[in-house]
Design an enzyme around this catalytic site. Structure first.
Site, PDB file in Angstrom:
ATOM      1  N   TYR A 274       0.850  -1.191   0.000  1.00  0.00           N
ATOM      2  CA  TYR A 274       0.000   0.000   0.000  1.00  0.00           C
ATOM      3  C   TYR A 274       0.890   1.247   0.000  1.00  0.00           C
ATOM      4  CZ  TYR A 274      -3.545  -3.309   1.654  1.00  0.00           C
ATOM      5  OH  TYR A 274      -4.397  -4.374   1.774  1.00  0.00           O
ATOM      6  N   HIS A 280      -6.629   0.444  -1.583  1.00  0.00           N
ATOM      7  CA  HIS A 280      -6.278  -0.643  -2.499  1.00  0.00           C
ATOM      8  C   HIS A 280      -4.750  -0.763  -2.522  1.00  0.00           C
ATOM      9  CE1 HIS A 280      -6.347  -2.978  -6.229  1.00  0.00           C
ATOM     10  NE2 HIS A 280      -5.493  -2.114  -6.749  1.00  0.00           N
ATOM     11  N   LYS A 311      -2.993  -4.683 -10.027  1.00  0.00           N
ATOM     12  CA  LYS A 311      -1.784  -4.297  -9.322  1.00  0.00           C
ATOM     13  C   LYS A 311      -0.595  -4.420 -10.277  1.00  0.00           C
ATOM     14  CE  LYS A 311      -3.661  -6.474  -5.169  1.00  0.00           C
ATOM     15  NZ  LYS A 311      -4.505  -5.364  -4.734  1.00  0.00           N
TER      16      LYS A 311
END
Lengths: 333, 333
Positions: A274, A280, A311
């Site tokens: 993070y 997210h 990601k």
């Protein structure tokens, strides 16, 4: 246009020059235009040239004897059909920006062709990407799988920006219970505030081995009066997890930049990370020794997984005390 | 209720019986109710019992000395808090259907607790799942990751139903070009019809090594007059891909059942598999030798990836000429 093949390259007379000028095929020289086998086979396939004494099949048979030729041809053809000018070298191709060609500009990508089982050596690929970057080019892997489908990956060496000041939690008292480290009450709250640990219950918080060794190394953890010693715990953790040293290097580096690394187990990698700017996690990070290697098919699995959960996929390669991040991003040229 | 701890189990007098009758804690015997350490720690945490001479912390310290205790406690507590009755044994727990307990029925799941780095040996786990199925129970892995988060997987041994008759393509003529096998014209069309190969162009179709060796083994491929021999090609393919033997066993088994396996490279596994009932491939299949092992964290990556693309994750374990499929499916109990 009629060409001749001397066993290693294909030669067009001066009338071939138009192929270079208009579409960036071949290298012009005193004797006319020279084509690599991939270029010649492609032009043969498109009926732009003929080669004396050869059909498509017999010319393919001649070229296919050299290992890797067919993979390179498939990639060459695919890039051409996407409307780019592509030239052989240095390894394996250079690709120009759309609309550009050797006469009008510099190539934009260096492109390496490899089969799906190729072992990627992280140290070597970092070197290759650095060389490309020095020439201000992007580094792209073109993977040809067993069914001859192509997948392109851009390999980048992202520099992580500082996300925040590294959160401190003061000096924390905790206790070692066998294989678990537990902080209680205020210490638990302070750790939680700084994004460490997992709650056991309202009073207690558990620290992971990575967190524990990190905090201990920073002198932020005091484990007195517990049933087991911190040193014993750290020794046992190191012994039971061969990756712990590499994980710690990446964890420490990320923490120092203000990122919050948490376990990535559910995604099959060491950390989800993070930046603190969103709830997210933006990256998956897998820590490795710099001399590690991984088959391309295994990297493909990681990249696909990371993309499916929106990601970035980063491998953190540690070499002595430096950490270098390598990002593999699937691209559509 | 006051309990005593003798160093290995916790004993409640006869007044503990109500915990068994109502909520399925412990094993009743002549001397009263006996609790496992996990049960006792949980009841201590819930303030349902006291243990003479111990606090929560000192009892935890005592138990945590035995390896794996803390992981088992976390799983025990989680299952209890989800409203299930859970009993120790055989490895590591038995879980009852919601609303059921030892006095009223049989357990429904056998549950094994493991850390994220545990090496899963496929042969061993197939044996464990078979034993559970013989007792008509489901087999569940409870994985405790480094941050003490829990993930549950049901492990199944699916029997693949016959999807269709195995599509035949007659005897096909093809040519070997170095590392590539190419069929032309009608042969290309026949192969494509039976879901083999990748188009090179309108006239030509390329076969993958797995397809080639499969078709050759069935006597469905004739490679005469090409520039290289089929035997040389097969030998080179076997030498360059250590997984090819296992892949072939799974490929053949799936084809015989009428499934269409195609490369799974983009998903990082050997095959994506179509049943022919939909244009979506329903399964990812990774072929392994039966004596292979894989860390749970790597299996987690595969399962997460497969679920994110709405496919089942199957490992095809080959032992001599038999193929056994093992499915890992993440479940929420």
């Amino acid at each position: 246009v009629i060409a001749t093949f001397d066993g290693s390259s294909v030669n067009l007379g001066r009338e071939g020059k138009v192929l270079y000028d208009q579409s960036g095929f071949g290298r012009p020289g005193a004797g006319g235009l020279t084509l690599s086998p991939e270029e010649a086979l492609y032009l043969l396939h498109r009926n732009k040239i003929e080669i004396e004494g050869y059909t498509f099949d017999s010319f393919l048979a001649e070229c296919a004897a050299s290992p890797g030729f067919f993979r390179c041809y498939l990639v060459y053809r695919d890039i051409r059909e996407r409307g780019y000018v592509i030239q052989p070298g240095p390894h394996d191709f250079r690709v120009y920006r759309r609309g550009q060609r050797p006469a009008t500009g510099q190539s934009h990508y260096v492109l390496r062709v490899l089969p799906e089982r190729e072992l990627i050596r992280f140290e070597a690929i970092v070197g290759d990407v650095r060389s490309a970057l020095h020439m201000r080019k992007h580094y792209v892997l073109a993977v040809v799988d067993d069914e001859d489908e192509l997948t392109y990956y851009e390999v980048k060496l992202p520099r992580l920006e500082k996300a925040a000041d590294c959160a401190g939690a003061g000096i924390i008292d905790a206790k070692v219970f066998g294989t678990t480290v537990i902080a209680e009450h205020d210490a638990a709250a302070a750790l939680e505030q700084a994004w460490f640990g997992t709650r056991l219950d309202a009073e207690r918080l558990m620290l992971s081995p990575t967190e524990t060794v990190f905090l201990a190394g920073r002198g932020m953890l005091r484990c007195g009066g517990g049933p087991a010693s911190l040193d014993t715990y750290i020794e046992a953790s190191m012994a039971s997890d061969a990756d712990l040293r590499a994980k710690l290097a990446a964890y420490t580096h990320l923490r120092d930049l203000g990122y919050i690394p948490r376990t990535g187990y559910k995604f099959g990698h060491h950390f989800r990370v993070y930046s603190g700017k969103s709830t997210h996690s933006e990256m998956l990070v897998h820590a490795l020794d710099a001399d590690a290697g991984m088959p391309m098919s295994v990297i493909s699995r990681s990249v696909r997984l990371a993309h499916s959960v929106r990601k970035k996929m980063l491998f953190a390669c540690t070499h002595e005390n430096t950490v270098c991040y390598i990002e593999f991003a699937r691209i559509k040229l």
